[in-house]
Design a protein around this motif. Structure first.
Motif, mmCIF file in Angstrom:
data_model
loop_
_atom_site.group_PDB
_atom_site.id
_atom_site.type_symbol
_atom_site.label_atom_id
_atom_site.label_comp_id
_atom_site.label_asym_id
_atom_site.label_seq_id
_atom_site.Cartn_x
_atom_site.Cartn_y
_atom_site.Cartn_z
ATOM 1 N N ALA A 49 50.035 -9.446 16.872
ATOM 2 C CA ALA A 49 51.219 -10.247 16.590
ATOM 3 C C ALA A 49 50.857 -11.707 16.339
ATOM 4 O O ALA A 49 49.910 -12.237 16.924
ATOM 5 C CB ALA A 49 52.199 -10.147 17.754
ATOM 6 N N LYS A 50 51.611 -12.338 15.462
ATOM 7 C CA LYS A 50 51.517 -13.765 15.144
ATOM 8 C C LYS A 50 50.168 -14.175 14.556
ATOM 9 O O LYS A 50 49.801 -15.344 14.577
ATOM 10 C CB LYS A 50 51.848 -14.618 16.366
ATOM 11 N N SER A 51 49.420 -13.225 14.015
ATOM 12 C CA SER A 51 48.158 -13.539 13.353
ATOM 13 C C SER A 51 48.426 -14.077 11.953
ATOM 14 O O SER A 51 49.483 -13.840 11.371
ATOM 15 C CB SER A 51 47.275 -12.290 13.256
ATOM 16 N N VAL A 52 47.436 -14.796 11.400
ATOM 17 C CA VAL A 52 47.498 -15.268 10.021
ATOM 18 C C VAL A 52 46.308 -14.655 9.288
ATOM 19 O O VAL A 52 45.160 -15.009 9.544
ATOM 20 C CB VAL A 52 47.476 -16.808 9.930
ATOM 21 N N VAL A 53 46.603 -13.709 8.386
ATOM 22 C CA VAL A 53 45.567 -12.962 7.678
ATOM 23 C C VAL A 53 45.278 -13.683 6.369
ATOM 24 O O VAL A 53 46.093 -13.669 5.450
ATOM 25 C CB VAL A 53 45.998 -11.508 7.430
ATOM 26 N N MET A 54 44.103 -14.320 6.307
ATOM 27 C CA MET A 54 43.721 -15.113 5.139
ATOM 28 C C MET A 54 42.619 -14.443 4.330
ATOM 29 O O MET A 54 42.313 -14.881 3.233
ATOM 30 C CB MET A 54 43.236 -16.493 5.593
ATOM 31 N N ARG A 55 42.001 -13.403 4.896
ATOM 32 C CA ARG A 55 40.915 -12.713 4.190
ATOM 33 C C ARG A 55 41.024 -11.211 4.455
ATOM 34 O O ARG A 55 41.754 -10.781 5.349
ATOM 35 C CB ARG A 55 39.561 -13.246 4.618
ATOM 36 N N ASN A 56 40.283 -10.427 3.713
ATOM 37 C CA ASN A 56 40.346 -8.972 3.816
ATOM 38 C C ASN A 56 39.938 -8.490 5.201
ATOM 39 O O ASN A 56 39.065 -9.078 5.846
ATOM 40 C CB ASN A 56 39.452 -8.331 2.767
ATOM 41 N N ILE A 57 40.570 -7.383 5.628
ATOM 42 C CA ILE A 57 40.271 -6.746 6.903
ATOM 43 C C ILE A 57 39.708 -5.368 6.604
ATOM 44 O O ILE A 57 40.327 -4.574 5.889
ATOM 45 C CB ILE A 57 41.546 -6.625 7.779
ATOM 46 N N ALA A 58 38.546 -5.066 7.173
ATOM 47 C CA ALA A 58 37.889 -3.780 6.938
ATOM 48 C C ALA A 58 38.679 -2.647 7.596
ATOM 49 O O ALA A 58 39.423 -2.867 8.557
ATOM 50 C CB ALA A 58 36.468 -3.812 7.513
ATOM 51 N N PRO A 59 38.506 -1.417 7.092
ATOM 52 C CA PRO A 59 39.167 -0.274 7.713
ATOM 53 C C PRO A 59 38.783 -0.135 9.189
ATOM 54 O O PRO A 59 37.657 -0.460 9.587
ATOM 55 C CB PRO A 59 38.651 0.926 6.912
ATOM 56 N N PHE A 60 39.726 0.353 9.989
ATOM 57 C CA PHE A 60 39.524 0.641 11.416
ATOM 58 C C PHE A 60 39.001 -0.566 12.191
ATOM 59 O O PHE A 60 38.081 -0.470 12.980
ATOM 60 C CB PHE A 60 38.621 1.870 11.594
ATOM 61 N N THR A 61 39.619 -1.726 11.915
ATOM 62 C CA THR A 61 39.262 -2.972 12.583
ATOM 63 C C THR A 61 40.455 -3.479 13.377
ATOM 64 O O THR A 61 41.583 -3.417 12.909
ATOM 65 C CB THR A 61 38.852 -4.039 11.545
ATOM 66 N N LEU A 62 40.194 -3.980 14.576
ATOM 67 C CA LEU A 62 41.198 -4.668 15.375
ATOM 68 C C LEU A 62 41.008 -6.152 15.118
ATOM 69 O O LEU A 62 39.905 -6.677 15.286
ATOM 70 C CB LEU A 62 41.017 -4.350 16.860
ATOM 71 N N ALA A 63 42.064 -6.834 14.661
ATOM 72 C CA ALA A 63 41.947 -8.237 14.278
ATOM 73 C C ALA A 63 43.090 -9.048 14.883
ATOM 74 O O ALA A 63 44.193 -8.551 15.058
ATOM 75 C CB ALA A 63 41.950 -8.365 12.759
ATOM 76 N N ALA A 64 42.783 -10.315 15.203
ATOM 77 C CA ALA A 64 43.792 -11.190 15.815
ATOM 78 C C ALA A 64 43.431 -12.638 15.546
ATOM 79 O O ALA A 64 42.279 -12.971 15.275
ATOM 80 C CB ALA A 64 43.851 -10.945 17.319
ATOM 81 N N GLY A 65 44.431 -13.516 15.651
ATOM 82 C CA GLY A 65 44.184 -14.951 15.629
ATOM 83 C C GLY A 65 44.731 -15.675 14.425
ATOM 84 O O GLY A 65 45.324 -15.100 13.523
ATOM 85 N N ASN A 66 44.528 -17.000 14.456
ATOM 86 C CA ASN A 66 44.948 -17.891 13.372
ATOM 87 C C ASN A 66 43.806 -18.876 13.132
ATOM 88 O O ASN A 66 43.678 -19.835 13.875
ATOM 89 C CB ASN A 66 46.219 -18.624 13.750
ATOM 90 N N PRO A 67 42.952 -18.611 12.143
ATOM 91 C CA PRO A 67 42.963 -17.485 11.203
ATOM 92 C C PRO A 67 42.479 -16.206 11.878
ATOM 93 O O PRO A 67 41.779 -16.246 12.889
ATOM 94 C CB PRO A 67 41.993 -17.925 10.113
ATOM 95 N N VAL A 68 42.856 -15.077 11.299
ATOM 96 C CA VAL A 68 42.515 -13.789 11.883
ATOM 97 C C VAL A 68 40.999 -13.583 11.908
ATOM 98 O O VAL A 68 40.275 -14.033 11.016
ATOM 99 C CB VAL A 68 43.223 -12.646 11.117
#
Length: 93
Positions: A49-68
């Motif tokens: 929640a509340k992440s900022v996705v600025m670049r591609n995320i690979a499959p099956f990845t857990l991502a978080a943050g600002n920037p993600v």
């Protein structure tokens, strides 16, 4: 348009400023997440929640943050696998 004068005149958005966002299958995106133009999020990814996705995320990845940022990998499994089987085959325990 980003320019307030152009917006007030009702001008159309410049097509070069628009890029598609691609979201794979079985992706979870948390509430309040912002995804910027041109980003691809791979199958099975989870964005907190509340992440900022600025670049591609690979499959099956857990991502978080600002920037993600990638903070972990999500174990892949076949439908019907039990939790115990998934944990053992992925070497989690």
């Amino acid at each position: 348009p980003l320019d307030p004068v152009k917006r007030s005149r009702g001008e159309a958005v410049d097509k070069s400023a628009v890029l598609p966002v691609q979201i794979g299958d079985h992706v979870w995106i948390g509430e309040g997440t912002t995804i910027l133009k041109g980003v691809t999020i791979g199958d099975g990814a989870v964005i907190s929640a509340k992440s900022v996705v600025m670049r591609n995320i690979a499959p099956f990845t857990l991502a978080a943050g600002n920037p993600v940022m990638a903070i972990g990998r999500i174990p892949q499994h076949r439908p019907g696998d039990s939790y115990h089987e998934v944990v053992q085959t992925q070497g989690i325990v």
